[in-house]
Design a protein around this motif. Structure first.
Motif: not given
Ligand code: FHN
Length: 606
Positions: A53-58, A284-289, A318-331
């Motif tokens: 699952f990828v939650h990525w937006g503004l 973790n506990d949040t969908w978006g970064f 299983l979800n990842v919330g990429p950063t504003a730079e477009g990177v999936i967090p290292e954890p």
């Protein structure tokens, strides 16, 4: 008031209990058993078992902070609502959104290496910002940001190249349209939104990127209906007939879409309705970064959740919330790499499997099945060997997945349980789960031993919904773990039982934990305990007589179907030995008897 209630949702409606059956649509659950087209189009998805699952937006730009302060609650992708950011101010995040480090091929390769077979991407979340190149408006990543490229186009190409099925999350809720906010939304405004934005954008997503699945969300608003969901489903199937669609296209009833979507929880068992299902969960506990959310679940916990879900016939998103730079967090990347290592060795015990023959596993682990092979996923392994009671099918052989080490098996029995087998401990155990492929003469058949609730260390007996047998036409176990409850208790004749082992005779306080809405309070119920007579083994000589006792209670309002309360309803005398405990409804003045979580029997100090 929780976020759902702000949008006028009622939990029973959300549970699909008080919706009406629309003309032309079946009143029953839509399942692979009764819908051949659903069975055919979901084959790849059922075999896949595991997706990203990828939650990525503004919302990745503020990343959970507003005006320098962390935003509580759903501070990730809900920050616009949680911090009450006006539309004109929120739009300014677009000018800061420039994900120059985004690499679609790396995302697709990461999902593939983790063992994931599909990827669900947030094309438009509640914020209303389109993460793809849409012609419907200019509030999208190509027109409104310095990035000016279409990440979804790259993602579609990358997923095709890596053999990952691409899917889109699309939110019904749209906070960029003020006319759709609040409790008095006009039907004509909804019509304008559906016909002028939703349908045209969904058509764009299908014709430009060819997704395999739509993951709708935001169905909880009171201006969305089953009827609108049916209309949207007809529209989508006219564009692509083999699309898989989740139940949030409607109102999350068992008649909506192709599968159920439990969120942040794992059902106690496969669904009584026979519906397909997929648990979606954050690492973790949040969908978006959310830059300060470091409450990460361990790799072992996440992998065991995948195993538990597969053992019940479900999928894990299983979800990842990429950063504003477009990177999936290292954890997240670390956990995906480690899960991928486990899946590389043990994936055959997950992909294309069916649910376990055990409803409750008689060992610390789970089972999955594929044809004549029973896969045993052992989280720990008793030094005396892993005992598997009640396996009736003849065994041809067993080996450890990965090493191929042969596992010796001997027949074994345990008092009060059906004959079974014991598997010798392998030379090396996997700290996450050691998987044994047990080849059988046929499809595995088991005679499940009766589940007995034991007296705990405090001398009490905790009779939880998850350990109960539910009897009747409508009552069903809902949710998972200790928070599970018996819900949909619409038929007063339905009842709930446990087998309990009382170690110490005496007087016990009887406490019941339940929830009920004010308009359904007043049901009368009883808690009964009947000691089954015991006889001396091999002689039939009775060593204890039958006995019965009961206490009555009345369900009083707890304020809502989700507001659980524990109340004492009296005491009962219990003799030692095996007791059958039953909770029965004696009346049902309202819609349902109650949402029932547990009975707690606590010894009263004499
Ligand atoms: O409100 C959304 C939330 O932001 C997130 O997208 C989850 C993921 O399933 N769905 C909704 C909450 O149920």
């Amino acid at each position: 008031m929780n976020k759902m209630m702000r949008y006028g949702v009622t939990s029973l409606m959300a549970a699909g209990l008080i919706s009406h059956t629309l003309p032309g649509w079946s009143a029953e659950a839509r399942t692979p058993q009764n819908d051949p087209a659903l069975r055919a189009r979901t084959k790849w998805w059922r075999d896949a078992r595991f997706g990203m699952f990828v939650h990525w937006g503004l919302y990745a730009v503020p990343a959970g902070y507003y005006r320098g302060q962390p935003v509580g609650g759903f501070g990730g992708e809900w920050i616009m609502d949680a911090a009450k950011i006006p539309i004109a101010e929120y739009e300014k995040y677009a000018a800061q959104f420039n994900p120059v480090e985004f690499n679609a091929r790396e995302w697709a390769r990461t999902a593939k290496a983790a063992g994931m077979k599909y990827l669900v991407f947030t094309s438009k979340h509640h914020e209303g910002f389109s993460m793809f190149d849409t012609a419907v408006n200019r509030y999208d990543i190509v027109d409104a940001t310095p990035y000016r490229k279409d990440p979804v186009k790259d993602l579609a190409q990358a997923c095709r190249a890596e053999g990952i099925k691409l899917a889109f999350y699309y939110s019904i809720v749209d906070w960029h349209r003020p006319e759709l906010m609040g409790n008095d939304v006009k039907p004509e405004d909804v019509d304008r939104y559906v016909n002028g934005q939703m349908k045209p954008q969904l058509r764009e997503l299908i014709t430009k990127y060819d997704p395999a699945l739509f993951w709708f969300d935001g169905e909880f608003v009171n201006w969305w209906s089953e009827e609108r969901g049916r209309d949207l489903e007809r529209y989508l199937r006219s564009l692509k007939s083999d699309l898989i669609i989740n139940n949030r296209i409607g109102k999350k009833t068992i008649r909506d879409g192709d599968y159920e979507t439990p969120e942040q929880e794992i059902p106690a068992n496969s669904l009584a309705s026979g519906r397909l299902w997929e648990t979606c969960m954050t690492m973790n506990d949040t969908w978006g970064f959310q830059r300060s959310d470091n409450n990460w679940k361990s790799t072992s916990d996440l992998t065991r959740k995948l195993i538990d879900i597969a053992s019940k016939g479900g999928n894990f998103l299983l979800n990842v919330g990429p950063t504003a730079e477009g990177v999936i967090p290292e954890p997240s990347m670390e956990r995906l790499r480690e899960m991928g290592q486990w899946m590389k060795q043990n994936g055959e015990a997950i992909y294309g499997t069916e649910k376990s023959p055990y409803r409750r596993h008689p060992f610390d682990g789970r089972c999955t099945v594929k044809g004549n092979t029973l896969y045993i996923h052992a989280f720990t392994w008793p030094s005396e060997g892993l005992h598997l009671p009640g396996l009736k099918t003849t065994i041809r052989g067993a080996r450890v997945l990965g090493s191929g080490e042969k596992v010796d098996i001997s027949s074994s029995t345990s008092p009060g349980e059906p004959k079974g087998v014991t598997l010798r401990r392998p030379s090396r155990l996997d700290p996450i789960a050691t998987v044994i492929a047990v080849r059988l003469e046929g499809v595995p058949q088991v005679e499940e031993p009766p589940f007995v609730v034991r007296t705990n260390a405090q001398g009490g007996i905790n009779l939880k919904a998850i350990d109960a047998e539910v009897h009747g036409k409508s009552a069903v176990l809902e949710g998972g773990g200790d928070q599970a409850h018996i819900g949909a208790w619409m038929n007063a004749a339905d009842y709930v039982t446990w087998n309990a082992q009382v170690d110490r005779p005496g007087t016990y306080r009887v406490e019941v934990e339940y929830a009920v809405a004010p308009d359904s309070a007043g049901a009368a119920y009883s808690v009964q305990a009947e000691r089954t007579p015991e006889v001396k083994p091999n002689s039939g000589t009775p060593i204890s007589a039958a006995s019965a006792t009961s206490v009555n209670g009345t369900v009083s309002s707890t304020g809502g179907w989700g507001n659980f309360r524990t109340e004492s309803i009296g005491t009962m005398r219990l003799e030692s030995g095996r007791q059958k405990v039953t909770v029965r409804a004696n009346s049902k003045p309202g819609l349902a008897v109650m949402n029932f979580r547990r009975v707690l029997l606590t010894p009263v100090q004499q």
